[in-house]
Design a protein around this motif. Structure first.
Motif, PDB file in Angstrom:
ATOM      1  N   ALA A  16      49.547  56.062  16.851  1.00 18.49           N
ATOM      2  CA  ALA A  16      49.654  55.630  18.078  1.00 18.49           C
ATOM      3  C   ALA A  16      51.099  54.795  17.982  1.00 18.49           C
ATOM      4  CB  ALA A  16      48.565  54.803  18.630  1.00 18.49           C
ATOM      5  N   ALA A  17      50.926  53.892  16.955  1.00 16.36           N
ATOM      6  CA  ALA A  17      52.165  53.053  16.810  1.00 16.36           C
ATOM      7  C   ALA A  17      53.322  53.774  16.506  1.00 16.36           C
ATOM      8  CB  ALA A  17      51.890  51.900  15.759  1.00 16.36           C
ATOM      9  N   ALA A  18      53.299  54.754  15.532  1.00 16.19           N
ATOM     10  CA  ALA A  18      54.377  55.440  15.265  1.00 16.19           C
ATOM     11  C   ALA A  18      54.953  56.075  16.610  1.00 16.19           C
ATOM     12  CB  ALA A  18      53.985  56.611  14.386  1.00 16.19           C
ATOM     13  N   ARG A  19      54.107  56.615  17.512  1.00 13.16           N
ATOM     14  CA  ARG A  19      54.686  57.261  18.623  1.00 13.16           C
ATOM     15  C   ARG A  19      55.231  56.107  19.757  1.00 13.16           C
ATOM     16  NH1 ARG A  19      49.631  59.786  18.096  1.00 13.16           N
ATOM     17  NH2 ARG A  19      48.436  58.207  19.816  1.00 13.16           N
ATOM     18  N   TYR A  21      56.786  53.164  18.499  1.00 14.03           N
ATOM     19  CA  TYR A  21      58.045  52.938  17.925  1.00 14.03           C
ATOM     20  C   TYR A  21      58.994  54.088  17.961  1.00 14.03           C
ATOM     21  CZ  TYR A  21      56.556  48.159  16.415  1.00 14.03           C
ATOM     22  OH  TYR A  21      56.085  46.928  16.405  1.00 14.03           O
ATOM     23  N   GLY A  22      58.613  55.254  17.665  1.00 16.13           N
ATOM     24  CA  GLY A  22      59.403  56.450  17.760  1.00 16.13           C
ATOM     25  C   GLY A  22      59.893  56.544  19.111  1.00 16.13           C
ATOM     26  N   MET A  27      63.452  57.623  17.389  1.00 13.62           N
ATOM     27  CA  MET A  27      63.773  57.915  16.097  1.00 13.62           C
ATOM     28  C   MET A  27      62.396  58.737  15.806  1.00 13.62           C
ATOM     29  SD  MET A  27      63.320  54.548  14.006  1.00 13.62           S
ATOM     30  CE  MET A  27      61.967  53.133  14.376  1.00 13.62           C
ATOM     31  N   LYS A  28      62.449  59.426  14.698  1.00 15.65           N
ATOM     32  CA  LYS A  28      61.414  60.326  14.171  1.00 15.65           C
ATOM     33  C   LYS A  28      60.831  59.908  12.815  1.00 15.65           C
ATOM     34  CE  LYS A  28      62.042  64.551  16.678  1.00 15.65           C
ATOM     35  NZ  LYS A  28      61.432  64.073  18.078  1.00 15.65           N
ATOM     36  N   PRO A  29      59.666  60.070  12.461  1.00 16.44           N
ATOM     37  CA  PRO A  29      59.187  59.617  11.105  1.00 16.44           C
ATOM     38  C   PRO A  29      59.863  60.254  10.042  1.00 16.44           C
ATOM     39  CG  PRO A  29      57.441  59.842  12.670  1.00 16.44           C
ATOM     40  CD  PRO A  29      58.348  60.252  13.259  1.00 16.44           C
ATOM     41  N   VAL A  30      60.264  59.808   8.803  1.00 17.65           N
ATOM     42  CA  VAL A  30      60.565  60.418   7.544  1.00 17.65           C
ATOM     43  C   VAL A  30      59.276  60.444   6.655  1.00 17.65           C
ATOM     44  CG1 VAL A  30      62.926  59.634   7.996  1.00 17.65           C
ATOM     45  CG2 VAL A  30      61.613  58.287   6.547  1.00 17.65           C
ATOM     46  N   PHE A  31      58.421  59.781   6.718  1.00 22.87           N
ATOM     47  CA  PHE A  31      57.255  59.727   5.849  1.00 22.87           C
ATOM     48  C   PHE A  31      56.063  59.650   6.651  1.00 22.87           C
ATOM     49  CE2 PHE A  31      54.179  58.077   3.129  1.00 22.87           C
ATOM     50  CZ  PHE A  31      54.283  58.920   1.934  1.00 22.87           C
ATOM     51  N   GLU A  32      55.112  60.437   6.466  1.00 20.71           N
ATOM     52  CA  GLU A  32      53.681  60.307   7.438  1.00 20.71           C
ATOM     53  C   GLU A  32      52.594  60.410   6.361  1.00 20.71           C
ATOM     54  OE1 GLU A  32      53.655  61.799  11.433  1.00 20.71           O
ATOM     55  OE2 GLU A  32      55.481  62.707  11.045  1.00 20.71           O
ATOM     56  N   THR A  33      51.721  59.636   6.596  1.00 21.15           N
ATOM     57  CA  THR A  33      50.382  59.861   5.943  1.00 21.15           C
ATOM     58  C   THR A  33      49.319  59.308   7.111  1.00 21.15           C
ATOM     59  OG1 THR A  33      50.081  57.436   5.031  1.00 21.15           O
ATOM     60  CG2 THR A  33      51.036  59.211   3.819  1.00 21.15           C
ATOM     61  N   PHE A  36      49.841  55.180   7.196  1.00 17.20           N
ATOM     62  CA  PHE A  36      51.151  54.756   6.850  1.00 17.20           C
ATOM     63  C   PHE A  36      52.340  55.676   7.245  1.00 17.20           C
ATOM     64  CE2 PHE A  36      54.881  53.802   4.028  1.00 17.20           C
ATOM     65  CZ  PHE A  36      54.908  52.622   3.999  1.00 17.20           C
ATOM     66  N   ILE A  37      53.003  55.107   8.090  1.00 22.49           N
ATOM     67  CA  ILE A  37      54.252  55.911   8.731  1.00 22.49           C
ATOM     68  C   ILE A  37      55.500  55.326   8.667  1.00 22.49           C
ATOM     69  CG2 ILE A  37      55.064  57.490  10.634  1.00 22.49           C
ATOM     70  CD1 ILE A  37      51.980  57.822  11.471  1.00 22.49           C
ATOM     71  N   ALA A  38      56.591  55.936   8.172  1.00 16.56           N
ATOM     72  CA  ALA A  38      58.025  55.168   7.819  1.00 16.56           C
ATOM     73  C   ALA A  38      58.883  55.856   8.671  1.00 16.56           C
ATOM     74  CB  ALA A  38      58.260  55.227   6.486  1.00 16.56           C
ATOM     75  N   PHE A  39      59.871  55.072   9.254  1.00 19.48           N
ATOM     76  CA  PHE A  39      61.056  55.485   9.798  1.00 19.48           C
ATOM     77  C   PHE A  39      62.496  54.911   8.915  1.00 19.48           C
ATOM     78  CE2 PHE A  39      57.936  54.863  12.956  1.00 19.48           C
ATOM     79  CZ  PHE A  39      57.978  55.860  13.935  1.00 19.48           C
TER      80      PHE A  39
END
Length: 121
Positions: A16-19, A21-22, A27-33, A36-39
């Motif tokens: 939910a947080a990645a959605r 911030y994205g 921006m779109k994530p470059v790494f997702e578990t 843990f999701i990174a941009f």
């Protein structure tokens, strides 16, 4: 010289947080578990959201940081960005006001983490 290259924001729900911030930063994530999701922020710097930590790690101190988006365009650019985020339904903490470093405002993510918009230094 050693410099930080990742900023981690602790959240209850990483997806939910990645959605959030994205959408907010377009921006779109470059790494997702699952937790843990990174941009990629460019220049080897990343922003990550993390919903879990090792159970052996415990920190009870207050969280006192905020992310900052520094924008060009002077006060008008800050005010325009504020209106754009209001239209997205972001939780407003402080409406635009003039600070010693220029026009600024503050919003919060769904977990209460602060995000400041300010002018480029």
């Amino acid at each position: 010289m050693t410099t930080p290259n990742m900023f981690i924001v602790y959240v209850r729900d990483a997806a939910a947080a990645a959605r959030f911030y994205g959408d907010l930063f377009e921006m779109k994530p470059v790494f997702e578990t699952p937790r843990f999701i990174a941009f990629d922020l460019g220049g080897g710097i990343q922003l990550a959201v993390w919903s879990g930590a090792d159970e052996n790690f415990s920190f009870t101190g207050p969280r006192t940081s905020e992310l900052c988006l520094a924008l060009p365009g002077g006060p008008e650019g800050i005010d325009n960005h504020f209106r754009k985020w209001v239209d997205k339904g972001v939780d407003i903490v402080a409406e635009p006001y003039d600070e010693v470093f220029g026009r600024t405002f503050v919003v919060a993510d769904p977990d209460g983490n602060l995000i400041r918009v300010a002018p480029v230094d």
